[in-house]
Structures are given as C-alpha cells and as structure tokens.
Design a protein around this motif. Structure first.
Motif, PDB file in Angstrom:
ATOM      1  N   VAL A  24      69.232 -28.068 -33.255  1.00 45.06           N
ATOM      2  CA  VAL A  24      68.374 -27.090 -32.710  1.00 45.06           C
ATOM      3  C   VAL A  24      67.924 -27.569 -31.356  1.00 45.06           C
ATOM      4  O   VAL A  24      68.103 -26.887 -30.448  1.00 45.06           O
ATOM      5  CB  VAL A  24      67.211 -26.924 -33.685  1.00 45.06           C
ATOM      6  N   ARG A  25      67.330 -28.774 -31.318  1.00 39.65           N
ATOM      7  CA  ARG A  25      67.115 -29.491 -30.096  1.00 39.65           C
ATOM      8  C   ARG A  25      67.871 -29.166 -28.967  1.00 39.65           C
ATOM      9  O   ARG A  25      67.551 -28.855 -27.807  1.00 39.65           O
ATOM     10  CB  ARG A  25      66.303 -30.554 -30.181  1.00 39.65           C
TER      11      ARG A  25
ATOM     12  N   GLY B 167      59.476 -22.008 -27.896  1.00 34.96           N
ATOM     13  CA  GLY B 167      60.237 -22.831 -28.717  1.00 34.96           C
ATOM     14  C   GLY B 167      60.071 -22.454 -30.192  1.00 34.96           C
ATOM     15  O   GLY B 167      59.871 -21.392 -30.431  1.00 34.96           O
TER      16      GLY B 167
ATOM     17  N   VAL C  98      67.971 -30.559 -36.958  1.00 37.87           N
ATOM     18  CA  VAL C  98      66.790 -30.486 -35.916  1.00 37.87           C
ATOM     19  C   VAL C  98      67.544 -30.805 -34.676  1.00 37.87           C
ATOM     20  O   VAL C  98      67.145 -30.275 -33.744  1.00 37.87           O
ATOM     21  CB  VAL C  98      65.753 -31.000 -36.515  1.00 37.87           C
TER      22      VAL C  98
ATOM     23  N   VAL D 199      60.921 -27.903 -29.714  1.00 38.19           N
ATOM     24  CA  VAL D 199      61.178 -27.840 -31.096  1.00 38.19           C
ATOM     25  C   VAL D 199      60.146 -28.651 -32.036  1.00 38.19           C
ATOM     26  O   VAL D 199      60.026 -29.874 -31.588  1.00 38.19           O
ATOM     27  CB  VAL D 199      62.746 -28.411 -31.577  1.00 38.19           C
TER      28      VAL D 199
ATOM     29  N   ASN E  86      59.371 -24.043 -34.517  1.00 44.97           N
ATOM     30  CA  ASN E  86      58.730 -24.881 -35.343  1.00 44.97           C
ATOM     31  C   ASN E  86      59.651 -24.562 -36.702  1.00 44.97           C
ATOM     32  O   ASN E  86      59.968 -23.435 -37.058  1.00 44.97           O
ATOM     33  CB  ASN E  86      57.499 -24.562 -35.814  1.00 44.97           C
TER      34      ASN E  86
END
Length: 181
Positions: A162-163, A139, A159, A173, A141
């Motif tokens: 991205v997830r 994954g 985010v 994530v 960060n």
C-alpha cells in the motif's frame, strides 16, 4: 437530492488541502465514526488541535478484493461533506480508515482472502489509490483486526505494498494495531 450531494462533493474537492506532513512532526489524530451522533460536534470542537482525522469510511468487501463505500456515501451519511469541509478549513489531513469490519464485527475471512492473494491486493490498492486521489484525501489508515497469527504475519507485507503504491502520489499510510490485552 443525490445530484446535489454529488455536486457538493465536487465542490469539496476544490477546497485547499493540508500541506504534507514532515517526518518527525507530531501527529494528533482522531477517529471519526459516521454512525455516532456526537462525531461531528467533537470534530468541530477539536479541529484546531488536530493534524489528522481518520474517518471510518471504507470497508473491505466480503470477497477480499472490493470496497464498500456505504459509510462514505453522503446520501446515507449526510454529515460527511461537513467533515471534509471542517477538516479542510482547519488544515486537518483526512486519512480514511479501511477495515475488515461489518456491523461492528471484524471479519477475519475477508482479511484472509486479501492477505493471501497479491492479485486481490493489487486490485484493492488500485481502487484505494484512485478513490483517495479523486476525493483529495491525504492517505489511508489500515485497520485489520481479529486475524489469525498466520494472517497477522502477512499484514506488514500488505502495508508495504500500500505504501509503495501511495507514496509516489504524496499520500501517507498509517496502521492501527490490535491489542491483545
């Protein structure tokens, strides 16, 4: 020498990978900074107690859409293959850190360029997903700091994007939060 390092990375991709995290299970994570001499020794000493390691390997490019892989490059950071081997031997999930830093300073401008452009986000997310899968990591960060209030408000949407891109591939994530203390 470069060819040998590339062959080592190919070998590392074939090592067993940790199982997926289960919701509600505890996370015991550690950051790994490739420029710190004691980092590998600390990782080795703690590996049996960790579930995740977050190596600082990815930097957002100055254009807000590209990636700088220099902190991952094994020809520049020779301990990185050993970090991967140690993590895989101990079942530690590898979640490379993406930051907007350059030489220990967080650059708000490059994050602003990314957060205010869905086109740049799409390009970056595509690069990230391909690279994470290519290297067999678990994954990502996200660590974006020194942001304006307006840009900080855009981080959850980024985010989420991205997830949404990584989750179908079984990738996790996580996000670092900047403290105002």
């Amino acid at each position: 020498d470069r060819k040998r390092l590339e062959q080592e990375l190919v070998r590392l991709r074939s090592l067993p990978r940790p199982a997926l995290s289960t919701p509600g299970s505890p996370v015991v994570a550690a950051f790994y900074a490739p420029w710190q001499e004691s980092g590998l020794a600390s990782l080795r000493a703690a590996a049996d107690r960790l579930t995740h390691v977050v190596p600082a390997w990815l930097k957002l490019g100055k254009d807000g859409a590209s990636l700088d892989f220099s902190d991952f490059d094994p020809s520049l950071n020779r301990n990185n293959p050993e970090v991967i081997t140690t993590c895989r031997q101990h079942g530690v999930r590898i979640m490379p850190l993406l930051s907007n830093s350059e030489e220990s300073q967080f650059d708000a401008k490059r994050a602003h360029l990314l957060l205010n452009s869905t086109e740049k986000q799409d390009a970056l997310i595509g690069q990230l997903k391909a690279w994470i899968i290519e290297h067999g990591f678990q994954g990502l960060n996200v660590d974006l700091e020194n942001l304006s209030d307006e840009d900080q408000a855009l981080v959850p949407g980024f985010v989420r994007r991205v997830r949404d891109a990584l989750k179908p591939a079984g990738l996790e994530v996580s996000v670092d939060l900047e403290s105002s203390l």
